[in-house]
Scaffold this motif. Structure first.
Motif, PDB file in Angstrom:
ATOM      1  N   ALA A 118      -1.284  -6.238   8.152  1.00 60.88           N
ATOM      2  CA  ALA A 118      -0.631  -5.270   9.051  1.00 60.88           C
ATOM      3  C   ALA A 118      -1.665  -4.468   9.829  1.00 60.88           C
ATOM      4  CB  ALA A 118       0.277  -4.337   8.251  1.00 60.88           C
ATOM      5  N   LEU A 119      -2.741  -4.090   9.166  1.00 58.52           N
ATOM      6  CA  LEU A 119      -3.795  -3.323   9.827  1.00 58.52           C
ATOM      7  C   LEU A 119      -4.441  -4.149  10.939  1.00 58.52           C
ATOM      8  CD1 LEU A 119      -5.140  -0.532   9.647  1.00 58.52           C
ATOM      9  CD2 LEU A 119      -6.852  -1.559   8.147  1.00 58.52           C
ATOM     10  N   ALA A 120      -4.708  -5.406  10.668  1.00 59.10           N
ATOM     11  CA  ALA A 120      -5.328  -6.288  11.666  1.00 59.10           C
ATOM     12  C   ALA A 120      -4.411  -6.497  12.875  1.00 59.10           C
ATOM     13  CB  ALA A 120      -5.676  -7.633  11.031  1.00 59.10           C
ATOM     14  N   ALA A 121      -3.100  -6.385  12.665  1.00 59.14           N
ATOM     15  CA  ALA A 121      -2.150  -6.598  13.750  1.00 59.14           C
ATOM     16  C   ALA A 121      -1.953  -5.359  14.635  1.00 59.14           C
ATOM     17  CB  ALA A 121      -0.802  -7.037  13.174  1.00 59.14           C
TER      18      ALA A 121
ATOM     19  N   ARG B  36      -2.701   3.068  16.671  1.00 56.47           N
ATOM     20  CA  ARG B  36      -1.781   2.662  15.600  1.00 56.47           C
ATOM     21  C   ARG B  36      -2.542   2.214  14.358  1.00 56.47           C
ATOM     22  NH1 ARG B  36       3.396   2.305  15.754  1.00 56.47           N
ATOM     23  NH2 ARG B  36       3.517   0.428  14.463  1.00 56.47           N
ATOM     24  N   LYS B  37      -3.720   1.680  14.544  1.00 58.71           N
ATOM     25  CA  LYS B  37      -4.535   1.265  13.389  1.00 58.71           C
ATOM     26  C   LYS B  37      -4.880   2.486  12.540  1.00 58.71           C
ATOM     27  CE  LYS B  37      -7.272  -2.133  13.988  1.00 58.71           C
ATOM     28  NZ  LYS B  37      -7.602  -3.412  13.429  1.00 58.71           N
ATOM     29  N   GLN B  38      -5.360   3.552  13.186  1.00 55.52           N
ATOM     30  CA  GLN B  38      -5.698   4.778  12.455  1.00 55.52           C
ATOM     31  C   GLN B  38      -4.451   5.411  11.845  1.00 55.52           C
ATOM     32  OE1 GLN B  38      -8.845   6.130  11.744  1.00 55.52           O
ATOM     33  NE2 GLN B  38      -7.574   7.310  10.345  1.00 55.52           N
ATOM     34  N   LYS B  39      -3.334   5.374  12.571  1.00 54.45           N
ATOM     35  CA  LYS B  39      -2.092   5.940  12.043  1.00 54.45           C
ATOM     36  C   LYS B  39      -1.636   5.191  10.786  1.00 54.45           C
ATOM     37  CE  LYS B  39      -0.363   7.938  16.307  1.00 54.45           C
ATOM     38  NZ  LYS B  39       0.666   7.936  17.344  1.00 54.45           N
ATOM     39  N   LEU B  40      -1.757   3.867  10.803  1.00 53.66           N
ATOM     40  CA  LEU B  40      -1.380   3.100   9.617  1.00 53.66           C
ATOM     41  C   LEU B  40      -2.299   3.438   8.442  1.00 53.66           C
ATOM     42  CD1 LEU B  40       0.344   1.036   8.151  1.00 53.66           C
ATOM     43  CD2 LEU B  40      -1.110  -0.771   9.110  1.00 53.66           C
ATOM     44  N   GLN B  41      -3.580   3.597   8.701  1.00 55.62           N
ATOM     45  CA  GLN B  41      -4.505   3.984   7.633  1.00 55.62           C
ATOM     46  C   GLN B  41      -4.111   5.341   7.051  1.00 55.62           C
ATOM     47  OE1 GLN B  41      -8.211   3.713   9.837  1.00 55.62           O
ATOM     48  NE2 GLN B  41      -8.735   1.780   8.839  1.00 55.62           N
TER      49      GLN B  41
ATOM     50  N   ASP C 275       6.938  -6.625   6.551  1.00 48.42           N
ATOM     51  CA  ASP C 275       7.914  -6.570   7.630  1.00 48.42           C
ATOM     52  C   ASP C 275       7.340  -6.053   8.943  1.00 48.42           C
ATOM     53  OD1 ASP C 275       9.803  -7.581   5.887  1.00 48.42           O
ATOM     54  OD2 ASP C 275      10.766  -5.639   5.508  1.00 48.42           O
ATOM     55  N   LEU C 276       6.220  -5.294   8.872  1.00 50.66           N
ATOM     56  CA  LEU C 276       5.569  -4.822  10.102  1.00 50.66           C
ATOM     57  C   LEU C 276       5.056  -5.979  10.944  1.00 50.66           C
ATOM     58  CD1 LEU C 276       3.363  -1.767   9.042  1.00 50.66           C
ATOM     59  CD2 LEU C 276       5.329  -1.753  10.567  1.00 50.66           C
ATOM     60  N   VAL C 277       4.629  -7.036  10.273  1.00 49.83           N
ATOM     61  CA  VAL C 277       4.009  -8.168  10.955  1.00 49.83           C
ATOM     62  C   VAL C 277       5.031  -9.291  11.173  1.00 49.83           C
ATOM     63  CG1 VAL C 277       2.149  -9.864  10.844  1.00 49.83           C
ATOM     64  CG2 VAL C 277       1.789  -7.556   9.979  1.00 49.83           C
ATOM     65  N   GLY C 278       5.957  -9.427  10.279  1.00 54.59           N
ATOM     66  CA  GLY C 278       6.935 -10.513  10.384  1.00 54.59           C
ATOM     67  C   GLY C 278       6.451 -11.729   9.621  1.00 54.59           C
TER      68      GLY C 278
END
Length: 130
Positions: free
Chosen positions: A66-69, A74-79, A126-129
């Motif tokens: 998910a982080l790579a996607a 959004r990457k920092q927010k997911l972290q 589910d974030l990535v599918g």
């Protein structure tokens, strides 16, 4: 102590056990088989711990994917969200694992950890599918 006072902690622990241990076991044949053969609190905690390890590996893989996607901020927010979620999971399950002061708390706490980890792994997947 009256009867009503005694029933409240018992009802609370039964509710926590039902909430914290049943979802994962109902969906997982290996966990269900392990729990069906568990005769002690330690056995039940070990069943939860074994499956929690599997789900933690799933969670880590899903998080990396998910982080790579993610792109941009959004990457920092997911972290940030994941760090907060880990703190919440640990605090929530520590609370669930200390409700009665009895040995069932160990099962409730380990079941909570398992269920929450499994649920979060699914959310990240589910974030990535597919």
């Amino acid at each position: 102590m009256n009867r009503k006072t005694l029933l409240v902690p018992f009802a609370a622990s039964a509710l926590l056990l039902a909430f914290c241990g049943s979802a994962a076991a109902a969906e997982n044949a290996a966990l269900k088989k392990c729990m069906d053969g568990a005769n002690t609190t330690a056995d039940m905690v070990n069943c939860n711990a074994k499956e929690a390890k599997v789900q933690d590996e799933r969670l880590n893989k899903a998080y990396k994917t998910a982080l790579a996607a993610q792109e941009g901020d959004r990457k920092q927010k997911l972290q940030d969200v994941q760090r907060l979620w880990l703190k919440y999971r640990d605090a929530n399950c520590a609370f669930a694992g200390s409700a009665t002061g009895g040995t069932i708390d160990q099962v409730n706490g380990s079941g909570c950890l398992l269920d929450m980890t499994q649920t979060r792994a699914q959310e990240l997947e589910d974030l990535v599918g597919p």
